[in-house]
Each structure stands twice: as structure tokens, then as C-alpha cells.
Write an enzyme that holds these catalytic residues in place. Structure first.
Site, PDB file in Angstrom:
ATOM      1  N   ARG A  47      65.574  38.957  39.607  1.00 18.51           N
ATOM      2  CA  ARG A  47      64.572  39.815  39.121  1.00 18.51           C
ATOM      3  C   ARG A  47      64.139  39.355  37.659  1.00 18.51           C
ATOM      4  O   ARG A  47      62.770  39.318  37.465  1.00 18.51           O
ATOM      5  CB  ARG A  47      65.262  41.455  39.044  1.00 18.51           C
ATOM      6  CG  ARG A  47      64.209  42.076  37.950  1.00 18.51           C
ATOM      7  CD  ARG A  47      64.377  43.700  38.131  1.00 18.51           C
ATOM      8  NE  ARG A  47      65.654  44.139  38.467  1.00 18.51           N
ATOM      9  CZ  ARG A  47      66.532  44.251  37.472  1.00 18.51           C
ATOM     10  NH1 ARG A  47      66.421  43.497  36.484  1.00 18.51           N
ATOM     11  NH2 ARG A  47      67.743  44.487  37.719  1.00 18.51           N
ATOM     12  N   TYR A  99      37.805  48.186  40.360  1.00 19.04           N
ATOM     13  CA  TYR A  99      38.523  48.263  41.688  1.00 19.04           C
ATOM     14  C   TYR A  99      38.973  49.753  41.826  1.00 19.04           C
ATOM     15  O   TYR A  99      39.741  50.236  40.894  1.00 19.04           O
ATOM     16  CB  TYR A  99      39.499  47.332  41.526  1.00 19.04           C
ATOM     17  CG  TYR A  99      40.589  47.277  42.916  1.00 19.04           C
ATOM     18  CD1 TYR A  99      39.921  46.884  43.994  1.00 19.04           C
ATOM     19  CD2 TYR A  99      41.688  47.816  42.599  1.00 19.04           C
ATOM     20  CE1 TYR A  99      40.848  47.005  45.040  1.00 19.04           C
ATOM     21  CE2 TYR A  99      42.790  47.580  43.717  1.00 19.04           C
ATOM     22  CZ  TYR A  99      42.057  47.362  45.048  1.00 19.04           C
ATOM     23  OH  TYR A  99      42.844  47.475  46.198  1.00 19.04           O
ATOM     24  N   ASP A 171      40.290  41.401  34.517  1.00 19.44           N
ATOM     25  CA  ASP A 171      40.673  41.349  35.712  1.00 19.44           C
ATOM     26  C   ASP A 171      39.733  40.059  36.134  1.00 19.44           C
ATOM     27  O   ASP A 171      38.711  40.363  36.509  1.00 19.44           O
ATOM     28  CB  ASP A 171      40.636  42.697  36.340  1.00 19.44           C
ATOM     29  CG  ASP A 171      40.809  42.450  37.839  1.00 19.44           C
ATOM     30  OD1 ASP A 171      40.744  41.528  38.455  1.00 19.44           O
ATOM     31  OD2 ASP A 171      41.165  43.620  38.299  1.00 19.44           O
ATOM     32  N   LYS A 196      43.936  37.843  46.842  1.00 19.77           N
ATOM     33  CA  LYS A 196      42.726  37.468  47.038  1.00 19.77           C
ATOM     34  C   LYS A 196      42.480  35.997  47.005  1.00 19.77           C
ATOM     35  O   LYS A 196      43.258  35.410  48.009  1.00 19.77           O
ATOM     36  CB  LYS A 196      41.862  38.213  45.989  1.00 19.77           C
ATOM     37  CG  LYS A 196      41.809  39.806  45.844  1.00 19.77           C
ATOM     38  CD  LYS A 196      42.112  40.563  46.956  1.00 19.77           C
ATOM     39  CE  LYS A 196      42.589  41.937  47.021  1.00 19.77           C
ATOM     40  NZ  LYS A 196      42.075  42.715  45.822  1.00 19.77           N
TER      41      LYS A 196
HETATM   42  C1  LIG Z   1      42.461  43.955  45.188  1.00 18.29           C
HETATM   43  C2  LIG Z   1      42.247  44.012  43.697  1.00 18.29           C
HETATM   44  C3  LIG Z   1      43.325  44.782  42.806  1.00 18.29           C
HETATM   45  C4  LIG Z   1      44.541  45.130  43.445  1.00 18.29           C
HETATM   46  O1  LIG Z   1      45.431  44.207  43.838  1.00 18.29           O
HETATM   47  P1  LIG Z   1      46.430  44.380  44.783  1.00 18.29           P
HETATM   48  O2  LIG Z   1      46.989  43.099  45.084  1.00 18.29           O
HETATM   49  O3  LIG Z   1      45.984  44.962  45.996  1.00 18.29           O
HETATM   50  O4  LIG Z   1      47.646  45.417  44.179  1.00 18.29           O
HETATM   51  C5  LIG Z   1      42.785  44.636  41.366  1.00 18.29           C
HETATM   52  N1  LIG Z   1      41.608  44.290  41.049  1.00 18.29           N
HETATM   53  C6  LIG Z   1      40.711  43.751  42.036  1.00 18.29           C
HETATM   54  C7  LIG Z   1      39.360  43.284  41.097  1.00 18.29           C
HETATM   55  C8  LIG Z   1      40.976  43.601  43.168  1.00 18.29           C
HETATM   56  O5  LIG Z   1      40.289  43.271  44.027  1.00 18.29           O
END
Ligand SMILES: *Cc1c(COP(=O)(O)O)cnc(C)c1O
Length: 380
Positions: A47, A99, A171, A196
Site C-alpha cells: 500500500r 466530468y 484535470d 483514458k
Molecule cells: C474518466 C474521467 C475521470 C474519472 O476517472 P476514472 O478513472 O473513471 O475514475 C475524471 N476526469 C475526467 C475528465 C474523466 O474523463
């Protein structure tokens, strides 16, 4: 090191000391032997740290031009860790076009724990400044935004954040470090859903955080270990592998994105196309200033704004797959109003442009001709 070398070698100088494996092995272990209490080789319990995760965390830091990288179980676990830097009474200014899962985490979890969120349109920095008060601790920006592809001027936000001594977190999921490097533009924290583009193959869920400031890094490492939302070794291996082709994929995503945006712009049934590379995009100039290219995320609406037509389109596509998520090698189509943004009230989502006919495309790296043909027949 240049970016295209960093994706492959960045932070990877300690090649496997046991056998010289070129790829870091998947250290599928929870614990590590010690010769006497506290005498170990830098790893005690997975962890706190795991060698495969550490290899990935170093790679993440390298491609973002940061010093410290952290990998989490998901993008939301990464955001969760960042917001845990705050205390009840603290306030966050967030983009209003974000998001859906981030919005849900902010409003359904952290507002209940006493943190206040202000959602504003960040194309205007004055709207951000207007919400700053003595309790403001964090500005949360997403650019390009999801799904409206708005562009926020990171450098301008960073100036406001510095003047007011608040943190700026970006982000960077849609752009990735290939297209834009928020830390270089003055942000304090860069966060990704590595699910992604970083993973890039739709086979893993993961999140990442990169920072430059040591004190901030230590707080985040503490939260990562104390709250425990870590990335596992197998997933770390997959994302590390994904990052090695990030530059190639993003280049092709951007080329195909350009072709799809152009095709849609000229289609008689299409009302609006949202892609920051289009010259008529309202924030095109800022996009040009802070991004290397414009990526593969394209949204559009159809004339008449029919919910049923949008659903029909998503059922007709063949090369594009109807699915949530984005950023994989394969092209995906989504209907935000009924899928990713269903948790945002209709009134709230329509204010930001997420209308009934809005379709979001994650343009993959297939042959451009096949993608255009597919869109043509589905629109027909
Ligand atoms: C998918 C996404 C998230 C969340 O990520 P997860 O891996 O699904 O928890 C946050 N911000 C954006 C812009 C996203 O596309």
C-alpha cells in the site's frame, strides 16, 4: 530528454536489478522480507509502495515535467486524495463544465463533509476571481472540458491562484501531457484519469497525480498511504506500457480528430461541432497557445436537437462503439445526456450546453476513411 523519449525512458533508469528485465516486472506481492526490523530494500508493504507502481509513478512525473508522481486506483480516487488536502470550511472554485463523476464526488461526498464548491464558467477569469474569498483553498480546472470542449487559460488561472495563494489543480485527462503540460503553465497539481489516454487501450482503470512541490507531494503520499486508494502492480504495468506509445497515439488521435471535426462541420444535419482546433471555436486562440495539437475528442449536436435522433445515431454506428469512457485506440461514441452526465440535473447540464442531441466522440486511431464512412451512414 525530449517528450517522445520521456514516454519510453523517463524515470526508468533503475532497470530490474535481478535479471535486467527491460520492462519493470509486475511485482505481485503485498509484502517484502526484512533482514532485521526496518532493514529492507526500500519496500515494506505494497500500500505504501510497490516497485511496479514506483516505476509508473516516476514515468508519470517525467512526462508531466514534474518531480513527484502518484498512481491511484482510479481517476476519482486521485481526485478524492487531492480534495482530502482540504478541511471543513475550505472552499473550492471548480469549472461548471466538468466530468460528471467529479461533480458527483464534490457535491455528494465532500459537500457533506463541509467543503464548499462554487461552479463557474472558467472561460472568464473574472468569474473565478469574483468567487475567491479567505476560505478559498483550491481552483479545480478541467481543460478541454468534458464534453463541451471548452478551453480554459491555464496560465491566466495560475496567475490568479498565485496572487491569492490558492492551489491550482488541472484535470489533464483529455489533453494528456503530450498536448499540454499544466505544471509548466503554472499549475500546482496535474491529475489524470489514466483509464483514458495514458492507459490508451481500454483495459484498465487508474488515476494519477503529479506535483513539483515537495511539501505538497509529502501530504499527497501520506493521503495515498493513509486512505489506501492505490493502483495495483498489474494495472501499473499496463499503464506504464501504455505511456510508451502515448506520443504516437496522441498524434494520430489529433489527425483523425481534425478529419472528423471537418467532416461534421460540413454535414447538413449537424448543427454545431465542438473541437478546439476549429478556427470558429470560441477559445481557439487559447487552445493554440497552450496545446501542441487539439486531440481526438469531438462533440456535436444535430439540427432539431432531437433526443430520439441522437439515440438512433448511437445505435447505428458500427466502427464507433457505443460506450462510456474515451481515450482508447478504438473509436467510441457516447450520449452525455443519458450516459456520462445523467447524474447532473437536466437544467444544470443544459446551462453548459449538454443538450439532448449532443453526441461525444472519442476518435480512435483507426483509418480515417472508415471513421468518416461510419459517421456518414449513421447520420443518414
Ligand atoms: C474518466 C474521467 C475521470 C474519472 O476517472 P476514472 O478513472 O473513471 O475514475 C475524471 N476526469 C475526467 C475528465 C474523466 O474523463
Amino acid at each position: 530528454m525530449q517528450f517522445n523519449t520521456k514516454t519510453i525512458h523517463g524515470g526508468q533508469e533503475n532497470i530490474d536489478p535481478a535479471y535486467g528485465a527491460v520492462m519493470p516486472p509486475i511485482y505481485q506481492t503485498s509484502t517484502y522480507s526484512q533482514t532485521s526490523p526496518g532493514n529492507h530494500k526500500g519496500f515494506e508493504y505494497s500500500r505504501s509502495a510497490n516497485p511496479t507502481r514506483t516505476a509508473l509513478e516516476n514515468s508519470l512525473a517525467s512526462i508531466e515535467n514534474g518531480k513527484y508522481g502518484l498512481a491511484f486506483a482510479s481517476g476519482l480516487a486521485a481526485i478524492d486524495a487531492i480534495i482530502k488536502l482540504l478541511k471543513p470550511g475550505d472552499e473550492v472554485i471548480s469549472t461548471n463544465d466538468l466530468y460528471g463523476g467529479s461533480y458527483r464526488l464534490f457535491t455528494s461526498i465532500f459537500e457533506g463533509l463541509g467543503i464548499k464548491f462554487h461552479f463557474v464558467g472558467m472561460e472568464s477569469t473574472t468569474a473565478v476571481e469574483a468567487k475567491i474569498n479567505k476560505n478559498t483553498k483550491l481552483i479545480w480546472a478541467e481543460t478541454p472540458t468534458n464534453p463541451m470542449m471548452n478551453i480554459i487559460d491555464i496560465e491566466a488561472l495560475a496567475k490568479i491562484a498565485k496572487t491569492n495563494k490558492v492551489l491550482l489543480a488541472v484535470d489533464n485527462t483529455f489533453a494528456t501531457a503530450y498536448l499540454q503540460q499544466p505544471l509548466d503553465l503554472g499549475a500546482d497539481i496535474v491529475m489524470h484519469s489514466a483509464t483514458k489516454y495514458l492507459g490508451g487501450h481500454s483495459d484498465v482503470v487508474m488515476g494519477s497525480v503529479v506535483v513539483n512541490n515537495e511539501e505538497l507531494a509529502n501530504k499527497l503520499y501520506f493521503i495515498q498511504n493513509a486512505s489506501g486508494g492505490i493502483a495495483g502492480p498489474m494495472d501499473s504495468f499496463l499503464v506504464l506500457r501504455g505511456i510508451k506509445t502515448l506520443h504516437l497515439r496522441m498524434q494520430r488521435h489529433s489527425e483523425n480528430g481534425r478529419a472528423v471535426a471537418k467532416f461534421l462541420s460540413e454535414h447538413p444535419k449537424v448543427e454545431k461541432v465542438y473541437w478546439p482546433g476549429l478556427e470558429n471555436h470560441p477559445n481557439h486562440e487559447i487552445a493554440k497557445k497552450q496545446m501542441k495539437d487539439f486531440g481526438g475528442m469531438v462533440s456535436f449536436t444535430t439540427k432539431g436537437n432531437s433526443y430520439e435522433d441522437a439515440i438512433k445515431f448511437t445505435e447505428k454506428v458500427k466502427v464507433f462503439t457505443l460506450a462510456e469512457s474515451l481515450g482508447g485506440v478504438e473509436s467510441l461514441a457516447g450520449h452525455p445526456a443519458s450516459m456520462t452526465h445523467a447524474s447532473i440535473p437536466k437544467e444544470e447540464r443544459e446551462k453548459t450546453g449538454v443538450v439532448d442531441s449532443l453526441i461525444r466522440l472519442s476518435v480512435g486511431i483507426e483509418d480515417e476513411k472508415d471513421l468518416i464512412e461510419d459517421l456518414k451512414q449513421a447520420l443518414a
